[in-house]
Write an enzyme that holds these catalytic residues in place. Structure first.
Site, PDB file in Angstrom:
ATOM      1  N   SER A 238      -1.400   6.361   2.463  1.00  0.00           N
ATOM      2  CA  SER A 238      -0.365   7.780   2.111  1.00  0.00           C
ATOM      3  C   SER A 238      -0.022   7.328   1.071  1.00  0.00           C
ATOM      4  CB  SER A 238       0.526   6.956   3.129  1.00  0.00           C
ATOM      5  OG  SER A 238       1.789   6.071   3.182  1.00  0.00           O
ATOM      6  N   LYS A 239       0.812   7.929   0.306  1.00  0.00           N
ATOM      7  CA  LYS A 239       2.383   7.691  -1.395  1.00  0.00           C
ATOM      8  C   LYS A 239       1.725   6.795  -1.231  1.00  0.00           C
ATOM      9  CE  LYS A 239       3.326  12.411  -2.136  1.00  0.00           C
ATOM     10  NZ  LYS A 239       4.678  13.243  -2.073  1.00  0.00           N
ATOM     11  N   ARG A 240       2.531   6.093  -0.431  1.00  0.00           N
ATOM     12  CA  ARG A 240       3.312   4.387  -0.282  1.00  0.00           C
ATOM     13  C   ARG A 240       1.872   3.692  -1.251  1.00  0.00           C
ATOM     14  NH1 ARG A 240       2.812   0.779   3.666  1.00  0.00           N
ATOM     15  NH2 ARG A 240       2.116   1.921   4.957  1.00  0.00           N
TER      16      ARG A 240
END
Ligand code: GLU
Length: 469
Positions: A238-240
């Site tokens: 994910s973006k994380r």
């Protein structure tokens, strides 16, 4: 039979690496078998779909070089066709109107949860429509109640699902708009898709889609569900985890070849080979070799691949991509040396095109500051004499080329009885502003006589103004 694959993104965000891998595998499967690759934009969710996302998807596909043979098709342009199929299903008794209210369904759900049952529609309107005034009905597919559905998945093997596990799913909302499972089925059928290659987050939809296809008398495609991509920490990517958008990789200085090579190895292998040209990918790709388990993203490996491609691709090709990054850095490639030569000079020391654009700055623009620490160390009052001598020799040099330039630096060092570093390093800082550059003769050759002489004069002035002479 012509093999047809499709990539069917919903335009609700950028093109992320998971989507790009799905697109790549679908594209490779089509290319390998002389088939056709379709791009279909699944934009029926009017609230979440945006033109910006459509553009981002198209831009990502173009940048990666995943050219499609048909499309892009837009589902929003096919509503009439979906209505027609829904009417057909109603007419043949494979679909029905459902008037159950939201409250009723909510209550049913709560009861089932309280009884520890799987929440599912109970089929109340399946036999008799409980028409209720003022309630706009939805339309449900009449899923078979008996028997099983088998997905012959090319990656995961046979998956058998009992029909009694599947409830009657909604194929048209109360406002008449079709739902995802219906539109996908109609499109895959109409577009003659033979291989549905997609993320395994869709695997629960597949038995329902198979049942609808069967009700429509359509041939079943092959399915290949790709395992998901995890971040280095084992959680779903994910973006994380940093960049997940394809265009962000472009922005961070990756070559499309590197990202493609990286993506092809995410969940697929061919022996222990790591480097694949596009032609090799097409030659060797086989859905049967896709891993069953999830794969993890590894930024270090991507960087390594990027460096590999920067080193081995035609410098003209690298230069074409570098030029875009120069613009991003506010540099005009026309105001300095041939970019191809700059690529050759810098590629060994740069892992990304952004690093390369930054490292090439002094070739294309004047700088106002010298790297403070190194200037302090290398710019001494006596440095002026060295620079002055270099200036004189350079002014007289007939051929502004690597070897003669090298000879000048050697000669000045010799004449002044200094070691080479004591001459080359102040010179480097004078002409680049930084202590890091390609070999001094290469740097000088690229910079050209005019800029070199001007910068030496400027450095002498700087030293005079900043040291106690
Ligand atoms: N539109 C779906 C998505 O973006 C993919 C549908 C499919 O591949 O069948 O997740």
């Amino acid at each position: 039979m012509t093999i047809k694959t499709r990539f069917a993104p919903s335009p609700t965000g950028y093109l992320h690496v998971g989507g790009a891998r799905t697109a790549l595998f679908s594209w490779l499967h089509a290319r390998k078998h002389g088939g056709r690759f379709i791009l279909r934009i699944e934009d029926t969710d009017l609230e979440r779909s945006t033109q910006e996302s459509v553009n981002a998807i198209l831009e990502g596909m173009t940048w990666l070089g995943l050219e499609y043979d048909e499309g892009p098709f837009y589902q929003t342009q096919r509503f009439d066709r979906y209505k027609e199929v829904i009417q057909q299903l109603l007419a043949q008794g494979d679909a029905y109107y459902c008037y159950c209210s939201k409250e009723e369904l909510e209550q049913l759900r709560n009861e089932q949860m309280a009884n520890k049952e799987k929440p599912r529609y109970n089929g109340k309107c399946r036999q008799t429509a409980n028409i209720s005034e003022g309630q706009q009905p939805v339309i449900r597919f009449k899923n078979p109640e008996q028997g099983t559905v088998t997905i012959n998945d090319l990656v995961k093997g046979d998956i058998v699902v009992a029909n009694k596990e599947l409830d009657d799913l909604i194929i048209a909302r109360s406002d008449g708009t079709p739902t995802y499972n219906l539109t996908v089925v109609v499109d895959d059928m109409d577009m003659g898709v033979t291989h549905v290659i997609r993320g395994d987050d869709h695997i629960n939809n597949t038995p329902r889609q198979i049942n609808i296809l069967k009700a429509l008398g359509a041939p079943l495609p092959y399915y290949a569900h790709l395992p998901m991509i995890l971040g280095a920490d084992g959680a779903r990517l994910s973006k994380r985890h940093g960049a997940v958008s394809v265009m962000q990789y472009r922005d961070e200085g990756f070559l499309p070849e590197a990202l493609l090579n990286y993506l092809v190895r995410l969940g697929w292998s061919h022996g222990d080979q790591e480097i694949f040209s596009i032609d090799e990918m097409i030659e060797y790709f086989d859905l049967a070799d896709v891993n069953v388990s999830a794969s993890s993203f590894n930024n270090e490996k991507l960087l390594w691949l990027n460096h590999h491609y920067m080193m081995t691709k035609d410098p003209a090709h690298v230069a074409r991509h570098l030029s875009w990054h120069m613009g991003e850095q506010g540099l005009d490639p026309a105001l300095g040396p041939d970019l191809i030569e700059v690529v050759k000079a810098l590629r060994e020391r740069c892992k990304t095109l952004v690093e390369m654009a930054v490292a090439s700055r002094y070739f294309y623009t004047e700088f106002d500051h010298y790297d403070e620490k190194t200037a302090k160390k290398n710019f001494k009052p006596e440095t002026c004499d060295i620079l002055k001598k270099l200036h004189d020799e350079f002014s007289l040099l007939e051929q502004w080329e690597g070897n003669p330039l090298h000879q000048v630096v050697l000669k000045v060092a010799e004449d002044l009885a200094l070691n080479l570093g004591k001459v080359a390093q102040p010179l480097r800082i004078a002409i680049c502003g930084t202590p890091v550059s390609p070999p001094i003769d290469v740097t000088l050759a690229l910079l050209g006589r005019e800029k070199t002489l001007k910068r030496i004069v400027k450095a002498i002035k700087f030293i005079k103004n900043n040291t106690d002479t």
